[in-house]
Design an enzyme around this catalytic site. Sequence first.
Site, PDB file in Angstrom:
ATOM      1  N   GLU A  57       9.812   0.604  10.835  1.00 15.45           N
ATOM      2  CA  GLU A  57      10.858   1.612  10.604  1.00 15.45           C
ATOM      3  C   GLU A  57      10.187   2.958  10.814  1.00 15.45           C
ATOM      4  O   GLU A  57       9.379   3.389   9.995  1.00 15.45           O
ATOM      5  CB  GLU A  57      11.383   1.518   9.166  1.00 15.45           C
ATOM      6  CG  GLU A  57      12.051   0.209   8.827  1.00 15.45           C
ATOM      7  CD  GLU A  57      13.449   0.063   9.400  1.00 15.45           C
ATOM      8  OE1 GLU A  57      13.920   0.981  10.092  1.00 15.45           O
ATOM      9  OE2 GLU A  57      14.059  -0.981   9.152  1.00 15.45           O
ATOM     10  N   CYS A  64      14.090  10.122   7.288  1.00 18.11           N
ATOM     11  CA  CYS A  64      13.997   9.758   8.701  1.00 18.11           C
ATOM     12  C   CYS A  64      15.327   9.772   9.449  1.00 18.11           C
ATOM     13  O   CYS A  64      15.377  10.063  10.623  1.00 18.11           O
ATOM     14  CB  CYS A  64      13.380   8.370   8.795  1.00 18.11           C
ATOM     15  SG  CYS A  64      14.210   7.200   7.695  1.00 18.11           S
ATOM     16  N   LYS A 100       0.849  -1.194   0.000  1.00 16.04           N
ATOM     17  CA  LYS A 100       0.000   0.000   0.000  1.00 16.04           C
ATOM     18  C   LYS A 100       0.884   1.244   0.000  1.00 16.04           C
ATOM     19  O   LYS A 100       1.456   1.628   1.017  1.00 16.04           O
ATOM     20  CB  LYS A 100      -0.916   0.039   1.228  1.00 16.04           C
ATOM     21  CG  LYS A 100      -1.948   1.158   1.076  1.00 16.04           C
ATOM     22  CD  LYS A 100      -2.501   1.658   2.388  1.00 16.04           C
ATOM     23  CE  LYS A 100      -1.594   2.586   3.118  1.00 16.04           C
ATOM     24  NZ  LYS A 100      -1.307   3.864   2.443  1.00 16.04           N
ATOM     25  N   ALA A 119       1.846   6.298  13.905  1.00 14.98           N
ATOM     26  CA  ALA A 119       1.141   5.244  13.159  1.00 14.98           C
ATOM     27  C   ALA A 119       1.731   3.875  13.505  1.00 14.98           C
ATOM     28  O   ALA A 119       0.991   2.889  13.640  1.00 14.98           O
ATOM     29  CB  ALA A 119       1.243   5.501  11.662  1.00 14.98           C
ATOM     30  N   GLU A 165      10.484  15.300  15.811  1.00 16.20           N
ATOM     31  CA  GLU A 165      10.841  15.175  14.396  1.00 16.20           C
ATOM     32  C   GLU A 165      10.062  16.220  13.587  1.00 16.20           C
ATOM     33  O   GLU A 165       8.838  16.290  13.657  1.00 16.20           O
ATOM     34  CB  GLU A 165      10.488  13.778  13.899  1.00 16.20           C
ATOM     35  CG  GLU A 165      10.896  13.565  12.461  1.00 16.20           C
ATOM     36  CD  GLU A 165      10.559  12.167  11.966  1.00 16.20           C
ATOM     37  OE1 GLU A 165       9.395  11.759  12.083  1.00 16.20           O
ATOM     38  OE2 GLU A 165      11.466  11.496  11.461  1.00 16.20           O
TER      39      GLU A 165
HETATM   40  P1  NAD Z   1       2.565   8.232   8.234  1.00 14.36           P
HETATM   41  O1  NAD Z   1       2.867   7.322   9.354  1.00 14.36           O
HETATM   42  O2  NAD Z   1       1.487   9.211   8.394  1.00 14.36           O
HETATM   43  O3  NAD Z   1       2.179   7.374   6.925  1.00 14.36           O
HETATM   44  C1  NAD Z   1       3.030   6.370   6.422  1.00 14.36           C
HETATM   45  C2  NAD Z   1       2.187   5.339   5.695  1.00 14.36           C
HETATM   46  O4  NAD Z   1       1.367   4.658   6.626  1.00 14.36           O
HETATM   47  C3  NAD Z   1       1.239   5.913   4.649  1.00 14.36           C
HETATM   48  O5  NAD Z   1       1.135   4.974   3.584  1.00 14.36           O
HETATM   49  C4  NAD Z   1      -0.079   6.010   5.420  1.00 14.36           C
HETATM   50  O6  NAD Z   1      -1.200   5.964   4.560  1.00 14.36           O
HETATM   51  C5  NAD Z   1      -0.006   4.778   6.297  1.00 14.36           C
HETATM   52  N1  NAD Z   1      -0.693   4.865   7.589  1.00 14.36           N
HETATM   53  C6  NAD Z   1      -0.809   5.938   8.410  1.00 14.36           C
HETATM   54  N2  NAD Z   1      -1.468   5.584   9.547  1.00 14.36           N
HETATM   55  C7  NAD Z   1      -1.742   4.261   9.442  1.00 14.36           C
HETATM   56  C8  NAD Z   1      -2.390   3.321  10.300  1.00 14.36           C
HETATM   57  N3  NAD Z   1      -2.883   3.675  11.496  1.00 14.36           N
HETATM   58  N4  NAD Z   1      -2.495   2.054   9.879  1.00 14.36           N
HETATM   59  C9  NAD Z   1      -1.980   1.664   8.689  1.00 14.36           C
HETATM   60  N5  NAD Z   1      -1.381   2.506   7.816  1.00 14.36           N
HETATM   61  C10 NAD Z   1      -1.248   3.802   8.207  1.00 14.36           C
HETATM   62  O7  NAD Z   1       3.963   8.909   7.862  1.00 14.36           O
HETATM   63  P2  NAD Z   1       4.281   9.939   6.690  1.00 14.36           P
HETATM   64  O8  NAD Z   1       3.923  11.300   7.143  1.00 14.36           O
HETATM   65  O9  NAD Z   1       3.713   9.461   5.409  1.00 14.36           O
HETATM   66  O10 NAD Z   1       5.867   9.753   6.588  1.00 14.36           O
HETATM   67  C11 NAD Z   1       6.751  10.457   7.374  1.00 14.36           C
HETATM   68  C12 NAD Z   1       7.178   9.629   8.569  1.00 14.36           C
HETATM   69  O11 NAD Z   1       7.799   8.414   8.153  1.00 14.36           O
HETATM   70  C13 NAD Z   1       8.229  10.335   9.393  1.00 14.36           C
HETATM   71  O12 NAD Z   1       7.943  10.197  10.749  1.00 14.36           O
HETATM   72  C14 NAD Z   1       9.515   9.594   9.057  1.00 14.36           C
HETATM   73  O13 NAD Z   1      10.513   9.661  10.008  1.00 14.36           O
HETATM   74  C15 NAD Z   1       9.017   8.216   8.843  1.00 14.36           C
HETATM   75  N6  NAD Z   1       9.974   7.455   8.025  1.00 14.36           N
HETATM   76  C16 NAD Z   1      10.725   6.487   8.627  1.00 14.36           C
HETATM   77  C17 NAD Z   1      11.676   5.786   7.901  1.00 14.36           C
HETATM   78  C18 NAD Z   1      12.529   4.736   8.535  1.00 14.36           C
HETATM   79  O14 NAD Z   1      13.137   3.937   7.823  1.00 14.36           O
HETATM   80  N7  NAD Z   1      12.636   4.673   9.844  1.00 14.36           N
HETATM   81  C19 NAD Z   1      11.831   6.054   6.543  1.00 14.36           C
HETATM   82  C20 NAD Z   1      11.056   7.050   5.967  1.00 14.36           C
HETATM   83  C21 NAD Z   1      10.113   7.729   6.727  1.00 14.36           C
END
Ligand code: NAD
Length: 488
Positions: A254, A288, A180, A236, A387
């Site tokens: 992650e 991240c 997804k 999330a 963050e």
């Molecule tokens: P987000 O958590 O809002 O969304 C990420 C994904 O998860 C999207 O596809 C979203 O639709 C889905 N999602 C959101 N809530 C969900 C739930 N309750 N159940 C299932 N799916 C859900 O994050 P974002 O704003 O899209 O991305 C930025 C974040 O991602 C930052 O916090 C960043 O640090 C993190 N990130 C981490 C890594 C890593 O490897 N640690 C890499 C890239 C980004």
Amino acid sequence: MTRTRYDRLYIGGAWTDPAGHESIQVRSASTEEDIGSVPLGDEADIDAAVDAARAAFDDPAGWARWSPERRAEVLERFAAELEARGEETARRVSAQNGMPIAVARRIEANAPTRLLRYYSKLVRETGIEECRPGAFGGATLVVREPVGVVGAIVPWNVPQGISFMKIAPALAAGCTMVLKPAPETVLDAFLVAEAAMAAGLPAGVLNIVPGGRELGAHLVARSGIDKVSFTGSTAAGRVIAETCGRLLRPVTLELGGKSAAVVLDDADLAANIEKFFAATLLNNGQICYLGTRILAPRSRYRSVVDTVTGLASSLVVGDALDPATQLGPLVSAPQRDRVESYIAKGLAEGNQLTAGGGRPADRDRGWFVEPTVFADVDPSHTIAQEEIFGPVLAVIPYADEAEAVAIANGTDYGLGGSVWSSDPERATAFARKVHSGSVGVNHYVNDLGAPFGGIKQSGIGREFGPEGIAAYQQPKSIYLDPSAATAH
Ligand code: NAD
């Protein structure tokens, strides 16, 4: 950029009519123009995708039962098909999320093929089983079986690289998957579907259903899923972990970060400025692992602040598709609002603004924020703890190395980080003291052959390297017949 439109979803190895009638409209982060649309996935589409992945996994003559070599052949064809689409992939990612095209060509057009080839080679060379002499005699056959059907959820910031951190090891291990993508970055995901079809990936091995968080939650909890792999925010991740805990469903997380870039008193930052930029501000601050807390020794504090301020002020800010651009826009209006609210908090907390802080004067379209630097930041301040996920750096002073270690480790996160010094051994010794899943010495670049992941609130589990495929394997021990003359 020409508008791209898809009307069907990649499910069960074919273009399939979506269950619903809604679509995701995609806008350029640089110009706000409408650049395409794809169907918005519905829960019924996730159900169909999970059922297709389940059938593919359970097929007694199917993907999961193939030899690793046979799977590797298909994955190598998949890599070649993606490679042929590399430039278009880079352009779509760049237009959607604001990643400068030069960065997208290096990361997004490249990482998927490199990961597929890396894991194909790994399973060809190491296989999936070994015979061990028993600790008390006899012998045991250890078989690393694929864990099953994987539900993979990815964010928008590095959509291709992060997707293939999951697709490549999972498929090489013999798993099948429902992916997804985040709604902000969907156009690139459809190129993956095109490449998978052209490569002859068997039906149901990979299925792609784009949508938002509710759809993601449905995928996480859906029966038929054996393992969840999530990259995204800590908030999330916590919700997903709760669901997986209730279901006793294995999960890799992650999550977010707030890493430290520690400048030791003998560092020559100016000589390493490009590497320092890549470790702190790459992709407009939307990665991240970036070291967004710069720890600087009091003995050289002003000179470090000047260097970091000079770097931020010198960057070419512009349309992400312009090859000269070093810093593009943020992914969306809400993300820009979020970053601006942190800049406002930084000011309200009394930190000294030395660069940026506003929107670039020459950009009236697109979700731009100037590269921003705060100095004299207290480690307890909001902008030093939370963050931000944008081009905002906080320079924090420290008195001695012991205090630098304490500040570096004084957050809820533990994902990346870097140490800067003219003495690599001294910097490596410091890196050992940092509580984090990875630390770079005089640079920070992920090594796809070595484990990457977080501790504390940055996540659970590792991707990349042999550890990355282990997350998609279930070891099974077969205690061989002790009366057999030879081991299997
Ligand atoms: P987000 O958590 O809002 O969304 C990420 C994904 O998860 C999207 O596809 C979203 O639709 C889905 N999602 C959101 N809530 C969900 C739930 N309750 N159940 C299932 N799916 C859900 O994050 P974002 O704003 O899209 O991305 C930025 C974040 O991602 C930052 O916090 C960043 O640090 C993190 N990130 C981490 C890594 C890593 O490897 N640690 C890499 C890239 C980004």
